[in-house]
Design an enzyme around this catalytic site. Sequence first.
Site, PDB file in Angstrom:
ATOM      1  N   GLU A  44      34.285  14.968  52.495  1.00 52.82           N
ATOM      2  CA  GLU A  44      33.802  15.975  51.448  1.00 52.82           C
ATOM      3  C   GLU A  44      32.426  16.354  51.373  1.00 52.82           C
ATOM      4  OE1 GLU A  44      32.234  16.079  47.594  1.00 52.82           O
ATOM      5  OE2 GLU A  44      34.041  15.124  46.804  1.00 52.82           O
TER       6      GLU A  44
ATOM      7  N   SER B 124      32.101  11.095  46.004  1.00 51.19           N
ATOM      8  CA  SER B 124      33.262  10.753  46.914  1.00 51.19           C
ATOM      9  C   SER B 124      32.749  11.209  48.297  1.00 51.19           C
ATOM     10  CB  SER B 124      34.538  11.894  46.412  1.00 51.19           C
ATOM     11  OG  SER B 124      34.716  11.392  44.778  1.00 51.19           O
TER      12      SER B 124
ATOM     13  N   ARG C  21      37.516  21.307  45.732  1.00 50.05           N
ATOM     14  CA  ARG C  21      36.277  20.966  46.340  1.00 50.05           C
ATOM     15  C   ARG C  21      35.999  22.042  47.692  1.00 50.05           C
ATOM     16  NH1 ARG C  21      36.536  17.879  42.910  1.00 50.05           N
ATOM     17  NH2 ARG C  21      35.643  15.978  42.584  1.00 50.05           N
TER      18      ARG C  21
END
Length: 335
Positions: free
Chosen positions: A331, A235, A160
């Site tokens: 995130e 997420s 990520r």
Amino acid sequence: MKIQQNVNLKNYNTFGVSVLAKQFVEVQTPKELKKILAHHKNIFILNGGSNMLLTKDIEKLVVKLNITGKQVVKETNEHVFVKVNTSENWHNFVLWCVDKNYGGIENLSLIPGNVGASPIQNIGAYGVEVKDVITTVNCLDIEKLTKKVFKTDACNFGYRNSIFKKEEKGKYIITSVVFKLTKQNHTIHSDYGAIKTQLEAKKIKKPSIKDISDIVIAIRSEKLPNPKELGNSGSFFKNPIVSKTVFTKIQKDNKELPFYEIDSDNYKIPAGWLIEQCEFKGKKNGDAGVHEKQALVLVNYGNATGVEILNLADKIKKEVTTKFGITLETEVNIF
Ligand code: EPU
């Protein structure tokens, strides 16, 4: 290109949060983008709005990218190279590839957002990351107004993560991405537990990329809320990576702890599990909530503000730290 005043961004971010853009302009081509940048330096780039939480009105000029289109730029017997403009919807691109039998991104079906956002956080799901199929990221240098090309190796892709989120944050606007996909002898990624289970249930021994895409769509639809129906940004936190010592300590008291072993000293623990253990799953705080089927996803039940969602996220972070000694990292980008 008309600059509008006081535009509500509720329909421009997947969390469905209401904030005002004091000034707002939409661009359809890289040329228009360059023109705007030549006259405005204080800008806020908005593409699909799928990985952001807006917590206040935006004083900068919001430049909404609407640069669409894609083309095959090279083809061999084995591979096809497709150049996709930044504002193409990611999932529509995946479906186009599946339909043409171009393999490589079928595991990334149904991820919200636009193509230009995919390299920034190196989107990933069910054993595949987008870095595996990206060859080139084409950008516009905001300061110099010149084209800048990043080959995959120069992007420093991680979990990520990429240079577009770190070292080079805010310096470039991604205008298009080139993907290298397979035309035959596809590499099928079917090891992920839920995919395996579904293949067995359907008695599929040799899955096609269409089979994988269909299954991923089914798994995601079952677990993850559709941003069109319930505001969210996927997420909210990254899955934390902890040392063996920390992992073993938690596992001692929690035999059912799910994990992914990265190497002999690093273990990735699902943040969704940690959050569920802190009893946040399905909890609501006004219109800000934790999804009832996947605790890693925060949701807006209607009129939550960005600050309310952020407060809930902070509360979760505190509880997880208190209970497990782990600091969760967001995130989603917070503005
Ligand atoms: N889990 C719980 N409770 C929850 C959620 C998950 O106990 O509320 C447990 C599950 O039972 C399972 C494990 O955690 O044992 C993993 O759950 P899941 O398969 O749903 O995946 P994840 O690790 O929570 C990651 C990605 C997702 C991606 C899936 C599938 C991150 C931050 N998230 O989630 O990506 O779709 O794997 O590959 O890495 C996204 O980035 O927006 C996203 C949805």
